[in-house]
Design an enzyme around this catalytic site. Structure first.
Site, PDB file in Angstrom:
ATOM      1  CG  ASP A 231      -1.687   1.224   1.454  1.00 51.99           C
ATOM      2  OD1 ASP A 231      -2.358   1.665   0.501  1.00 51.99           O
ATOM      3  OD2 ASP A 231      -1.622   1.787   2.559  1.00 51.99           O
TER       4      ASP A 231
ATOM      5  CG  ASP B 209      -1.551   7.994   1.086  1.00 51.28           C
ATOM      6  OD1 ASP B 209      -0.556   8.731   1.108  1.00 51.28           O
ATOM      7  OD2 ASP B 209      -2.452   8.094   0.237  1.00 51.28           O
TER       8      ASP B 209
END
Length: 217
Positions: A12, A14
């Site tokens: 991922d 953020d």
């Protein structure tokens, strides 16, 4: 402590590789003020999800075209604003270690492509060759589509990969894909029970023995 054997890594962005807290909180804070919504409530839902999904959730009665306009405006604001974006501790060096060892790496994010590339560059984290963004999937997180697609683009199944995630929606997505899932950060949630956890990437060793590698730290 982690000790994981896999064939690829799915990240991922953020909260996992990039800390964009100040930008995200500012954007959703302004949105909340405009629509009489508590920013804390928006942030609790939005983390790890596509912007359009959050707008639709909180403003379900708006015309779909207006929902899309608002989402596009939020994204455009965030694309241009990279002030204060930094890496999660050790992320840049960890990605470089993986690449140097020949480990297949993909970025799987709910952000649009321009936003993702700007944030990665602002944080000084190398952008992997394989990038899956909101434009590339029909269903965003918590659906597993992004992680399944990211693994496939690496020539792998998701269950042959390890996924690093920090948010409930993203963790649900990674777990549902079949990937071995590692929590990044301090999140305490039902979905984190039984999962490995790291607070940062310093000290994680990468040992490559193709077609697999081992992470220990």
């Amino acid at each position: 402590m982690i000790d994981i054997v896999a064939s690829g890594v799915l990240f991922d962005m953020d909260g996992t590789l990039v800390d964009s807290t100040s930008v995200v909180e500012g954007a959703w804070g302004r949105f909340g003020a405009q629509h009489d919504l508590a920013p804390s409530t928006i942030l609790a839902f939005s983390h790890g999800r596509q912007t359009i999904d959050t707008v639709q959730h909180f403003l379900p009665d708006l015309d779909p075209a207006e929902q899309r306009r608002l989402a596009d405006a939020l994204v455009a604001d965030e694309v241009e604003n990279t002030h204060g974006i930094i890496e999660i501790p050790g992320a840049a060096a960890f990605v470089r270690r993986l690449t140097a060892a020949g480990v297949p790496v993909a970025l799987v994010t709910s952000a649009p492509r321009d936003l993702a590339l700007n944030r990665m560059r602002a944080a000084g984290v190398d952008v992997p060759t394989v990038v899956v963004t909101s434009e590339d999937v029909e269903h965003g997180k918590p659906h597993p589509d992004g992680y399944v697609r990211g693994a496939a683009l690496l020539g792998l199944r998701a269950d042959e990969c390890v996924a690093f995630e920090d948010a409930p929606a993203g963790l649900q997505s990674a777990v549902a894909s079949g990937a071995t899932t590692v929590v990044v950060g301090e999140l305490d949630h039902d979905v984190t029970v039984g999962l490995a956890r790291v607070r940062g990437y310093d000290g994680i060793e990468v040992t490559a023995e193709p077609p697999v590698f081992r992470l220990r730290g």
